[in-house]
Design a protein around this motif. Sequence first.
Motif, PDB file in Angstrom:
ATOM      1  N   ALA A 209      10.886   2.420  -5.749  1.00  0.00           N
ATOM      2  CA  ALA A 209      11.918   2.163  -4.742  1.00  0.00           C
ATOM      3  C   ALA A 209      11.289   1.690  -3.431  1.00  0.00           C
ATOM      4  O   ALA A 209      11.777   0.747  -2.800  1.00  0.00           O
ATOM      5  CB  ALA A 209      12.751   3.426  -4.515  1.00  0.00           C
ATOM      6  N   ALA A 210      10.192   2.343  -3.010  1.00  0.00           N
ATOM      7  CA  ALA A 210       9.526   1.948  -1.765  1.00  0.00           C
ATOM      8  C   ALA A 210       8.934   0.554  -1.886  1.00  0.00           C
ATOM      9  O   ALA A 210       8.990  -0.250  -0.944  1.00  0.00           O
ATOM     10  CB  ALA A 210       8.426   2.962  -1.430  1.00  0.00           C
ATOM     11  N   ARG A 211       8.380   0.246  -3.056  1.00  0.00           N
ATOM     12  CA  ARG A 211       7.765  -1.076  -3.275  1.00  0.00           C
ATOM     13  C   ARG A 211       8.809  -2.191  -3.199  1.00  0.00           C
ATOM     14  O   ARG A 211       8.608  -3.203  -2.527  1.00  0.00           O
ATOM     15  CB  ARG A 211       7.056  -1.081  -4.624  1.00  0.00           C
ATOM     16  N   PHE A 212       9.925  -2.009  -3.880  1.00  0.00           N
ATOM     17  CA  PHE A 212      10.948  -3.054  -3.869  1.00  0.00           C
ATOM     18  C   PHE A 212      11.586  -3.195  -2.490  1.00  0.00           C
ATOM     19  O   PHE A 212      11.957  -4.303  -2.093  1.00  0.00           O
ATOM     20  CB  PHE A 212      12.003  -2.786  -4.945  1.00  0.00           C
ATOM     21  N   ALA A 213      11.713  -2.099  -1.761  1.00  0.00           N
ATOM     22  CA  ALA A 213      12.231  -2.199  -0.395  1.00  0.00           C
ATOM     23  C   ALA A 213      11.300  -3.046   0.470  1.00  0.00           C
ATOM     24  O   ALA A 213      11.747  -3.877   1.273  1.00  0.00           O
ATOM     25  CB  ALA A 213      12.407  -0.805   0.213  1.00  0.00           C
TER      26      ALA A 213
ATOM     27  N   VAL B 106       6.194   6.876   0.663  1.00  0.00           N
ATOM     28  CA  VAL B 106       6.923   7.163  -0.571  1.00  0.00           C
ATOM     29  C   VAL B 106       7.647   8.490  -0.410  1.00  0.00           C
ATOM     30  O   VAL B 106       7.016   9.537  -0.240  1.00  0.00           O
ATOM     31  CB  VAL B 106       5.970   7.200  -1.776  1.00  0.00           C
ATOM     32  N   GLU B 107       8.978   8.437  -0.447  1.00  0.00           N
ATOM     33  CA  GLU B 107       9.799   9.629  -0.265  1.00  0.00           C
ATOM     34  C   GLU B 107      10.348  10.075  -1.607  1.00  0.00           C
ATOM     35  O   GLU B 107      11.068   9.333  -2.270  1.00  0.00           O
ATOM     36  CB  GLU B 107      10.951   9.333   0.702  1.00  0.00           C
ATOM     37  N   HIS B 108       9.995  11.282  -2.010  1.00  0.00           N
ATOM     38  CA  HIS B 108      10.455  11.809  -3.287  1.00  0.00           C
ATOM     39  C   HIS B 108      11.878  12.352  -3.128  1.00  0.00           C
ATOM     40  O   HIS B 108      12.152  13.153  -2.248  1.00  0.00           O
ATOM     41  CB  HIS B 108       9.524  12.923  -3.774  1.00  0.00           C
ATOM     42  N   ASP B 109      12.786  11.906  -4.007  1.00  0.00           N
ATOM     43  CA  ASP B 109      14.175  12.360  -3.924  1.00  0.00           C
ATOM     44  C   ASP B 109      14.618  13.031  -5.218  1.00  0.00           C
ATOM     45  O   ASP B 109      15.797  13.065  -5.542  1.00  0.00           O
ATOM     46  CB  ASP B 109      15.110  11.193  -3.600  1.00  0.00           C
ATOM     47  N   GLY B 110      13.656  13.568  -5.966  1.00  0.00           N
ATOM     48  CA  GLY B 110      13.997  14.244  -7.209  1.00  0.00           C
ATOM     49  C   GLY B 110      13.842  13.372  -8.438  1.00  0.00           C
ATOM     50  O   GLY B 110      13.947  13.857  -9.564  1.00  0.00           O
ATOM     51  N   GLY B 111      13.601  12.076  -8.259  1.00  0.00           N
ATOM     52  CA  GLY B 111      13.477  11.180  -9.405  1.00  0.00           C
ATOM     53  C   GLY B 111      12.060  11.024  -9.907  1.00  0.00           C
ATOM     54  O   GLY B 111      11.829  10.262 -10.844  1.00  0.00           O
ATOM     55  N   GLY B 112      11.087  11.724  -9.311  1.00  0.00           N
ATOM     56  CA  GLY B 112       9.701  11.622  -9.747  1.00  0.00           C
ATOM     57  C   GLY B 112       8.922  10.642  -8.909  1.00  0.00           C
ATOM     58  O   GLY B 112       9.494   9.748  -8.263  1.00  0.00           O
ATOM     59  N   PRO B 113       7.598  10.770  -8.897  1.00  0.00           N
ATOM     60  CA  PRO B 113       6.760   9.925  -8.038  1.00  0.00           C
ATOM     61  C   PRO B 113       6.804   8.451  -8.414  1.00  0.00           C
ATOM     62  O   PRO B 113       6.739   7.580  -7.547  1.00  0.00           O
ATOM     63  CB  PRO B 113       5.355  10.508  -8.220  1.00  0.00           C
ATOM     64  N   GLU B 114       6.873   8.129  -9.722  1.00  0.00           N
ATOM     65  CA  GLU B 114       6.904   6.725 -10.134  1.00  0.00           C
ATOM     66  C   GLU B 114       8.167   6.029  -9.629  1.00  0.00           C
ATOM     67  O   GLU B 114       8.109   4.910  -9.118  1.00  0.00           O
ATOM     68  CB  GLU B 114       6.823   6.623 -11.655  1.00  0.00           C
ATOM     69  N   ALA B 115       9.309   6.698  -9.778  1.00  0.00           N
ATOM     70  CA  ALA B 115      10.568   6.116  -9.320  1.00  0.00           C
ATOM     71  C   ALA B 115      10.575   5.958  -7.804  1.00  0.00           C
ATOM     72  O   ALA B 115      11.059   4.959  -7.264  1.00  0.00           O
ATOM     73  CB  ALA B 115      11.746   6.987  -9.764  1.00  0.00           C
TER      74      ALA B 115
ATOM     75  N   ASP C 243       0.860  -1.185   0.000  1.00  0.00           N
ATOM     76  CA  ASP C 243       0.000   0.000   0.000  1.00  0.00           C
ATOM     77  C   ASP C 243       0.895   1.234   0.000  1.00  0.00           C
ATOM     78  O   ASP C 243       1.538   1.545   1.000  1.00  0.00           O
ATOM     79  CB  ASP C 243      -0.903  -0.007   1.245  1.00  0.00           C
ATOM     80  N   HIS C 244       0.928   1.943  -1.135  1.00  0.00           N
ATOM     81  CA  HIS C 244       1.793   3.114  -1.265  1.00  0.00           C
ATOM     82  C   HIS C 244       1.208   4.364  -0.617  1.00  0.00           C
ATOM     83  O   HIS C 244       1.892   5.392  -0.544  1.00  0.00           O
ATOM     84  CB  HIS C 244       2.064   3.405  -2.743  1.00  0.00           C
ATOM     85  N   GLN C 245      -0.064   4.318  -0.212  1.00  0.00           N
ATOM     86  CA  GLN C 245      -0.753   5.452   0.411  1.00  0.00           C
ATOM     87  C   GLN C 245      -0.762   6.694  -0.483  1.00  0.00           C
ATOM     88  O   GLN C 245      -0.772   7.820   0.010  1.00  0.00           O
ATOM     89  CB  GLN C 245      -0.115   5.810   1.756  1.00  0.00           C
ATOM     90  N   MET C 246      -0.756   6.485  -1.800  1.00  0.00           N
ATOM     91  CA  MET C 246      -0.706   7.614  -2.724  1.00  0.00           C
ATOM     92  C   MET C 246      -2.078   8.002  -3.259  1.00  0.00           C
ATOM     93  O   MET C 246      -2.229   9.042  -3.889  1.00  0.00           O
ATOM     94  CB  MET C 246       0.234   7.294  -3.895  1.00  0.00           C
ATOM     95  N   LEU C 247      -3.094   7.140  -3.025  1.00  0.00           N
ATOM     96  CA  LEU C 247      -4.439   7.415  -3.499  1.00  0.00           C
ATOM     97  C   LEU C 247      -5.429   7.278  -2.349  1.00  0.00           C
ATOM     98  O   LEU C 247      -5.220   6.449  -1.453  1.00  0.00           O
ATOM     99  CB  LEU C 247      -4.825   6.431  -4.610  1.00  0.00           C
ATOM    100  N   PRO C 248      -6.498   8.050  -2.342  1.00  0.00           N
ATOM    101  CA  PRO C 248      -7.531   7.874  -1.319  1.00  0.00           C
ATOM    102  C   PRO C 248      -8.103   6.462  -1.375  1.00  0.00           C
ATOM    103  O   PRO C 248      -8.329   5.907  -2.452  1.00  0.00           O
ATOM    104  CB  PRO C 248      -8.596   8.908  -1.708  1.00  0.00           C
ATOM    105  N   GLY C 249      -8.295   5.862  -0.213  1.00  0.00           N
ATOM    106  CA  GLY C 249      -8.864   4.523  -0.171  1.00  0.00           C
ATOM    107  C   GLY C 249      -7.896   3.410  -0.462  1.00  0.00           C
ATOM    108  O   GLY C 249      -8.301   2.258  -0.658  1.00  0.00           O
ATOM    109  N   SER C 250      -6.606   3.709  -0.485  1.00  0.00           N
ATOM    110  CA  SER C 250      -5.618   2.678  -0.831  1.00  0.00           C
ATOM    111  C   SER C 250      -5.590   1.544   0.190  1.00  0.00           C
ATOM    112  O   SER C 250      -5.360   0.385  -0.174  1.00  0.00           O
ATOM    113  CB  SER C 250      -4.222   3.300  -0.954  1.00  0.00           C
ATOM    114  N   ALA C 251      -5.845   1.851   1.451  1.00  0.00           N
ATOM    115  CA  ALA C 251      -5.857   0.801   2.472  1.00  0.00           C
ATOM    116  C   ALA C 251      -6.977  -0.200   2.204  1.00  0.00           C
ATOM    117  O   ALA C 251      -6.797  -1.421   2.370  1.00  0.00           O
ATOM    118  CB  ALA C 251      -6.001   1.416   3.862  1.00  0.00           C
ATOM    119  N   GLY C 252      -8.143   0.301   1.771  1.00  0.00           N
ATOM    120  CA  GLY C 252      -9.249  -0.583   1.452  1.00  0.00           C
ATOM    121  C   GLY C 252      -8.949  -1.459   0.250  1.00  0.00           C
ATOM    122  O   GLY C 252      -9.294  -2.652   0.220  1.00  0.00           O
TER     123      GLY C 252
END
Length: 340
Positions: free
Chosen positions: A103-107, A90-99, A57-66
């Motif tokens: 990174a958070a998903r693979f971690a 998801v921590e943005h480090d300048g590489g854009g939201p997708e990147a 769950d990336h918590q990037m969209l409303p209702g993602s937990a559901g």
Amino acid sequence: MVGGLLGLSTTGKHRPVENPPLVLVGCSGGPDSLALAAVAAFFATRGEVRVGAVVVDHQMLPGSAGVAARTAEQLRGLGLDPVQVRTVDVEHDGGGPEAAARAARFAALDAAARELGAETVLLGHTMDDQAESVLLGLARGSGTRSLAGMRERRGLYARPFLKLRRAETLAVCQALELQPWHDPANSDEAYLRVRVRHNVLPFLAAELGPGVTESLARTAGILGHDADFLDGLAGQEFARIAQLGPDAGDGPAEVTLPEDELRGLPPALRTRVLARAVVVLGGCQPSQERLGAAETLLERRGSAGPVQLAGKVSAWRTSRSVAVPHEGRGYGKLVFRRTA
């Protein structure tokens, strides 16, 4: 497909084992990964492997937990066990939201595999995803590794569906009466990948023929073998010339590369050796643009830099001490350091 990547027999002959290894499916709830989970669950019934799943769950969209909870429920209904839901920031480090999301998903997947003792993590990328990756690499002017797209197997991760089209995974879900989640981001043309999917690939198929997706995926496979070979040679050269240290506890804090040795390498190996220095320090694979900037340090006289590379790693050119004899530009070294 799935069975082959797991080292299982695909001839129908199989034997249950006493302590079957655990395989995890990285599942978003979308059609691709949900279909993969269903296929993997079939192999679990044979007793040769255990199959579980991780829902991030990336918590990037409303209702993602559901969405994550409903996906986990479907996976348990398919017989997968264990099934974990992992919430990430998801921590943005300048590489854009997708990147950043990737990174958070693979971690999270890495951590789950470690804690659960999984031997393999299956990912649901399809031939369509592979074709999109090749086109994106072309648009960015990337090198061979980027154009090679995604590997079928790399370390812990396997992608059994790279020879399947996206429409086939939808058909699997329909046949099994599964309820996939359709990520609204996959329809948002603010994302370059979505524009490639909905506009560029259909245009190419109309102009060049319906086999363009298969051709792009086949190109990725060919280039993947070339990239693997060159990466292997570059690894040998890096081991030969690189000086590491000091140890920062989680790896070296610095990598030094003598410039005379770098200049003697073919360009295809030199850029790969530079990239390996960044990755060894914990950074991300640099873009061709950033690698080119680091390579230009070899053209400078005296000290030069820094050049900022991916993942908070910087490169400098440093001169030898004036007490050391030198001639022309054939002296000095490139130093890569973590900057944070």
